[in-house]
Design a protein around this motif. Structure first.
Motif, short mmCIF file in Angstrom:
data_model
loop_
_atom_site.label_atom_id
_atom_site.label_comp_id
_atom_site.label_asym_id
_atom_site.label_seq_id
_atom_site.Cartn_x
_atom_site.Cartn_y
_atom_site.Cartn_z
N LEU A 92 22.49 -1.43 -14.54
CA LEU A 92 23.44 -0.63 -14.83
C LEU A 92 24.33 -0.27 -13.60
O LEU A 92 23.98 0.65 -13.19
N ASP A 93 25.66 -0.84 -13.69
CA ASP A 93 26.64 -0.38 -12.75
C ASP A 93 28.08 -0.86 -13.30
O ASP A 93 27.96 -1.65 -14.12
N TYR A 94 29.07 -0.18 -12.79
CA TYR A 94 30.36 -0.65 -13.38
C TYR A 94 30.25 -0.53 -14.79
O TYR A 94 31.11 -1.14 -15.38
N SER A 95 29.59 0.37 -15.47
CA SER A 95 29.44 0.17 -16.83
C SER A 95 29.54 1.53 -17.46
O SER A 95 29.73 2.82 -16.70
N ASP A 96 29.91 1.81 -18.54
CA ASP A 96 29.61 3.06 -19.29
C ASP A 96 28.34 3.45 -19.91
O ASP A 96 27.70 2.40 -20.74
N LEU A 97 27.74 4.62 -19.71
CA LEU A 97 26.60 5.03 -20.50
C LEU A 97 27.18 6.13 -21.48
O LEU A 97 27.58 7.22 -21.13
N VAL A 98 26.98 5.79 -22.73
CA VAL A 98 27.51 6.43 -23.82
C VAL A 98 26.30 7.03 -24.61
O VAL A 98 25.26 6.25 -24.95
N GLU A 99 26.20 8.41 -24.62
CA GLU A 99 25.31 8.98 -25.66
C GLU A 99 25.85 9.74 -26.91
O GLU A 99 26.42 10.38 -26.73
N LEU A 100 25.31 9.43 -27.82
CA LEU A 100 25.65 9.89 -29.08
C LEU A 100 24.82 10.93 -29.53
O LEU A 100 23.74 10.72 -29.43
N GLY A 101 25.44 11.88 -30.16
CA GLY A 101 24.42 13.18 -30.30
C GLY A 101 23.70 13.48 -29.09
O GLY A 101 22.66 13.89 -29.11
N SER A 102 24.54 13.90 -27.98
CA SER A 102 23.92 14.05 -26.66
C SER A 102 23.11 15.22 -26.59
O SER A 102 22.05 15.27 -25.85
N GLY A 103 23.53 16.38 -27.03
CA GLY A 103 22.99 17.65 -26.89
C GLY A 103 22.83 17.85 -25.57
O GLY A 103 23.70 17.91 -24.68
N SER A 104 21.65 18.48 -24.82
CA SER A 104 21.51 18.84 -23.46
C SER A 104 21.34 17.62 -22.50
O SER A 104 21.46 16.50 -23.24
N SER A 105 21.51 17.74 -21.33
CA SER A 105 21.41 16.60 -20.35
C SER A 105 20.06 16.55 -19.97
O SER A 105 19.75 15.47 -19.17
N LEU A 106 18.88 16.90 -20.65
CA LEU A 106 17.62 16.64 -20.58
C LEU A 106 17.09 15.09 -20.30
O LEU A 106 16.76 14.75 -19.26
N LYS A 107 17.31 14.57 -21.29
CA LYS A 107 16.85 13.32 -21.52
C LYS A 107 17.69 12.17 -20.60
O LYS A 107 17.00 11.12 -20.03
N ILE A 108 19.02 12.31 -20.50
CA ILE A 108 19.66 11.36 -19.91
C ILE A 108 19.72 11.33 -18.36
O ILE A 108 19.64 10.63 -17.72
N SER A 109 19.31 12.61 -17.83
CA SER A 109 18.79 12.81 -16.65
C SER A 109 17.84 11.91 -16.22
O SER A 109 17.78 11.40 -14.92
#
Ligand code: SAH
Ligand code: AVI
Length: 343
Positions: A92-109
């Motif tokens: 994953l580089d030069y890409s968009d990481l899109v989170e739907l129904g993202s809520g808090s930043s816990l998991k994406i971190s």
């Protein structure tokens, strides 16, 4: 649509970044809530769509639920994410990481930690949520934690606004937490179809599914001993009060959550503990509840492998990778878009 950019001074020392929030809800939201609540409270049985749980307090209560020992989905999904993050984020580089129904930043971190700082600077994280407070708070957290990462917060309804997502770069979409289980079967397929319609041939979609398990485990997760789920459930009435100038008294409604095994879903309801009348000023509506009458507030579907495979196929997607914990409690399924013509 209105872009609101606020400078975050003093947070990022070396390269201060602007907090960029795209609010796509605007006036539409007020029309929709009036229509949704009128439809829901005049139907039999009565219901309120579960997206209205998430005002600032609802989002906070959900975060607290995620920390409860009884609420197994969060810790189970996190344990899988920790294991797969290095492999998943490899390219994953030069890409968009899109989170739907993202809520808090816990998991994406967890995913962002598995990307090098250089690659994080080359990509963009786009949290999409109906809860403005969740988008703002999580975007601020991430800007503090990863000053090099461009973040674009989007306040939108993912059920009907998937067209607001940027399409100029390759992307990985995430839909975590088992939120797909809060949709009816037909809606989840339409939703996945709409998302896949916005995917390029090499984009990917990672979806979390809560799997079928024993009644005891499931019911404990939705009837926690601290009463947080009950508060979360009743908070939907506060949201209606605030948005439609209504006078629901949430304490007169009891929280009810049970596993409807034949439908493979946990149902949440609110049950009037005595006769109650409610006035909704903004939509000029009165509602009478007899003692024991209920409002259906949420379904949380629990899935089987076969059920997921069928859904993925019907949505024009295919399974690239399937990750599950050792107990088979939760699945993370990485999907790609089927070549057009093969749906
Ligand atoms: N993904 C997070 C949060 C799950 S809670 C996790 O796994 O912990 C569900 C989230 O979806 C909430 O933040 C809620 O505000 C958001 N949500 C619910 N319905 C939505 C809708 N129709 N459009 C956009 N966001 C929605
Ligand atoms: C967001 N969603 C996946 C949660 C669930 O488990 O269905 C919402 C929730 N409802 C009660 N507790 C948590």
């Amino acid at each position: 649509m209105n872009v609101n950019s606020a400078e975050m001074t003093g947070v990022v020392e070396s390269r201060p970044r602007a907090l960029e929030i795209l609010d796509c809800l605007d006036g539409e939201y007020s029309n929709n809530i009036a229509r949704d609540i009128r439809d829901g409270l005049t139907s039999s049985p009565r219901y309120i769509p579960c997206k209205y749980f998430y005002d600032a307090r609802g989002s906070r209560l959900f975060e607290e639920i995620c920390r409860l020992p009884e609420y197994y989905p969060t810790r189970t999904e996190i344990s899988i994410l920790r294991e797969i993050a290095p492999h998943l984020m490899e390219t994953l580089d030069y890409s968009d990481l899109v989170e739907l129904g993202s809520g808090s930043s816990l998991k994406i971190s967890i995913l962002l930690d598995a990307i090098s700082e250089t690659n994080r600077a080359s990509m963009r994280y786009i949290p999409v949520d109906i809860s403005e407070s969740a988008v703002i708070e999580s975007s601020k957290d991430l800007l503090e934690r990863y000053p090099e990462l461009p973040v674009l917060g989007v306040v939108a309804d993912f059920m009907c606004q998937s067209d607001v997502l940027p399409a100029e770069r390759p992307k990985m979409l995430c839909f975590l937490g088992g939120t797909i289980g809060n949709m009816e079967e037909g809606d989840s397929i339409s939703f996945l179809r709409a998302v896949s319609g916005n995917m390029r041939s090499d984009d990917t979609l990672l979806v979390g599914f809560d799997m079928v398990k024993s009644r005891e485990i499931v019911e404990a997760a939705y009837n926690d001993s601290r009463g947080l789920t009950s508060e979360f459930n009743r908070n939907i009435l506060n949201v209606v009060n605030n948005k439609l100038n209504a006078d629901f008294k949430p304490h007169l409604f009891e929280h009810l959550a049970f596993f409807n095994e034949s439908e493979s879903r946990v149902e949440m309801h609110l049950r009037a503990s005595r006769d109650v009348s409610v006035r909704l000023e903004s939509i000029d509506m009165e509602v009478e509840f007899k003692e024991g009458e209920t409002i259906h507030t949420e379904n949380s579907r629990k899935f089987t492998i076969q059920g997921i495979e069928d859904m993925v196929d019907r949505a024009g997607l295919y399974v690239q990778d399937w990750y599950m914990d050792a107990d088979g409690w939760f699945s993370l399924v990485l999907m790609g878009r089927k070549p057009s013509g093969s749906v």
